[in-house]
Design an enzyme around this catalytic site. Structure first.
Site, PDB file in Angstrom:
ATOM      1  N   GLU A 188       0.865  -1.196   0.000  1.00 57.61           N
ATOM      2  CA  GLU A 188       0.000   0.000   0.000  1.00 57.61           C
ATOM      3  C   GLU A 188       0.898   1.242   0.000  1.00 57.61           C
ATOM      4  OE1 GLU A 188      -3.489   0.746  -0.158  1.00 57.61           O
ATOM      5  OE2 GLU A 188      -2.494   2.679  -0.265  1.00 57.61           O
ATOM      6  N   ASP A 195      -8.166   1.498  -7.580  1.00 56.83           N
ATOM      7  CA  ASP A 195      -8.554   2.854  -8.014  1.00 56.83           C
ATOM      8  C   ASP A 195      -9.117   2.796  -9.431  1.00 56.83           C
ATOM      9  OD1 ASP A 195      -7.786   4.247  -5.712  1.00 56.83           O
ATOM     10  OD2 ASP A 195      -5.682   4.218  -6.334  1.00 56.83           O
TER      11      ASP A 195
HETATM   12  C1  LIG Z   1      -9.851   2.524  -3.893  1.00 56.47           C
HETATM   13  S1  LIG Z   1      -8.645   2.096  -2.721  1.00 56.47           S
HETATM   14  C2  LIG Z   1      -9.185   0.498  -2.109  1.00 56.47           C
HETATM   15  C3  LIG Z   1      -8.561   0.157  -0.789  1.00 56.47           C
HETATM   16  C4  LIG Z   1      -9.027  -1.175  -0.172  1.00 56.47           C
HETATM   17  N1  LIG Z   1      -8.616  -2.296  -0.986  1.00 56.47           N
HETATM   18  C5  LIG Z   1     -10.514  -1.196   0.046  1.00 56.47           C
HETATM   19  O1  LIG Z   1     -11.219  -1.983  -0.620  1.00 56.47           O
HETATM   20  O2  LIG Z   1     -10.975  -0.437   0.914  1.00 56.47           O
HETATM   21  C6  LIG Z   1      -7.251   1.632  -3.709  1.00 56.47           C
HETATM   22  C7  LIG Z   1      -5.968   1.545  -2.914  1.00 56.47           C
HETATM   23  O3  LIG Z   1      -4.894   1.143  -3.758  1.00 56.47           O
HETATM   24  C8  LIG Z   1      -3.735   1.862  -3.355  1.00 56.47           C
HETATM   25  N2  LIG Z   1      -2.788   1.923  -4.473  1.00 56.47           N
HETATM   26  C9  LIG Z   1      -2.963   2.580  -5.636  1.00 56.47           C
HETATM   27  N3  LIG Z   1      -1.888   2.432  -6.437  1.00 56.47           N
HETATM   28  C10 LIG Z   1      -1.015   1.648  -5.734  1.00 56.47           C
HETATM   29  C11 LIG Z   1       0.288   1.146  -6.030  1.00 56.47           C
HETATM   30  N4  LIG Z   1       0.883   1.426  -7.176  1.00 56.47           N
HETATM   31  N5  LIG Z   1       0.887   0.357  -5.102  1.00 56.47           N
HETATM   32  C12 LIG Z   1       0.267   0.085  -3.926  1.00 56.47           C
HETATM   33  N6  LIG Z   1      -0.955   0.533  -3.592  1.00 56.47           N
HETATM   34  C13 LIG Z   1      -1.585   1.311  -4.494  1.00 56.47           C
HETATM   35  C14 LIG Z   1      -4.268   3.237  -2.987  1.00 56.47           C
HETATM   36  O4  LIG Z   1      -3.376   3.957  -2.163  1.00 56.47           O
HETATM   37  C15 LIG Z   1      -5.577   2.884  -2.310  1.00 56.47           C
HETATM   38  O5  LIG Z   1      -5.436   2.735  -0.918  1.00 56.47           O
END
Ligand SMILES: C[S@@+](CC[C@H](N)C(=O)[O-])C[C@H]1O[C@@H](n2cnc3c(N)ncnc32)[C@H](O)[C@@H]1O
Length: 237
Positions: A90, A139
């Site tokens: 994350e 995302d």
């Molecule tokens: C929409 S949120 C969903 C979080 C969680 N899985 C949930 O269902 O509540 C997407 C997450 O992916 C993380 N994220 C996006 N790009 C990433 C990357 N390249 N490496 C690690 N995490 C990433 C973001 O920081 C965010 O916390």
């Protein structure tokens, strides 16, 4: 916390509201203990090839969550399945701090994290023979011009394929219909994966309410029924 040297651009928020003193202290004292990669002099993490069997004593089964958000799912899974080694990744500092605090309080031994870009982790996980990769509500980047930022690309599917063992599965959930269609399109032409026709109930059984993530809760609150997909690796990529 930004102690990772990332080789690729990361989109999205890395920081939210200020961390509490306890969270700051936990990051200071325990991040290196629960980190997948070693902390090197100068304060960054040393990205190098890793084998989960070397990371977890006596464990044979391993799962990865990409983008664990506040870490709720990963924490509950690690509590529920002490014989499985869980890796999580994350970039959002507040999420890392939140998970770290819970993991430390329970003194969990079967969970390790990479507080940085999942691509850096995947690039070092080839041949890790994971049983499962979970990507819950990635995302969606809804604007057309931002679609290229989405995680679920053919290139990243290749990376996941290398990290999964034969018979291992990618579990994905999204409440964005059009992103789900893109994922299915990207997987359809692959002969090394089959889509498991599972009922939502079956996917959600291991998730259940106990494992509900922040974004899954948000989706239902907005009356958006998420799509749950499972892609099983059935051949070499
Ligand atoms: C929409 S949120 C969903 C979080 C969680 N899985 C949930 O269902 O509540 C997407 C997450 O992916 C993380 N994220 C996006 N790009 C990433 C990357 N390249 N490496 C690690 N995490 C990433 C973001 O920081 C965010 O916390």
């Amino acid at each position: 916390m930004d102690r990772t040297i990332t080789t690729q651009k990361v989109f999205g928020r890395r920081k939210g509201k200020p961390l509490s003193n306890r969270q700051k202290e936990n990051i200071q004292r325990y991040l290196s203990k629960y980190s997948i990669f070693n902390l090197q002099t100068g304060g960054s993490f040393k990205l190098e090839k890793i084998d989960p069997t070397d990371l977890f004593n006596n464990l044979k089964d391993f799962e990865l969550e990409i983008g664990f958000g506040m870490g709720h799912f990963l924490f509950q899974k690690a509590l529920a399945q002490p014989n499985v080694g869980f890796l999580g990744c994350e970039v959002f500092e507040n999420g890392v701090a939140s998970l770290l605090t819970k993991v430390k309080e329970k003194n969990l031994k079967n969970i390790l994290i990479h507080p940085g870009n999942c691509i850096d982790l995947l690039d070092n996980l080839g041949n890790a023979k994971l049983n499962a990769i979970h990507i819950l509500f990635p995302d969606p980047w809804p604007k057309n011009k931002h679609h290229k930022r989405r995680f679920f690309t053919p290139e990243n599917i290749d990376k996941m394929c290398f990290a999964l063992k034969m018979g291992g599965s990618i579990f994905v959930a999204t409440d964005i219909e059009e992103y789900a269609s893109q994922m299915i399109r990207n997987m359809k032409y692959r002969r090394d994966f089959e889509e498991k026709k599972m009922l939502v109930r079956e996917f959600k059984f291991p998730l259940g309410n106990q494992f509900q993530t922040k974004f899954e809760r948000k989706a239902y609150a907005l009356d958006r029924i998420p799509k749950y997909m499972v892609f099983r690796r059935v051949a070499d990529g």
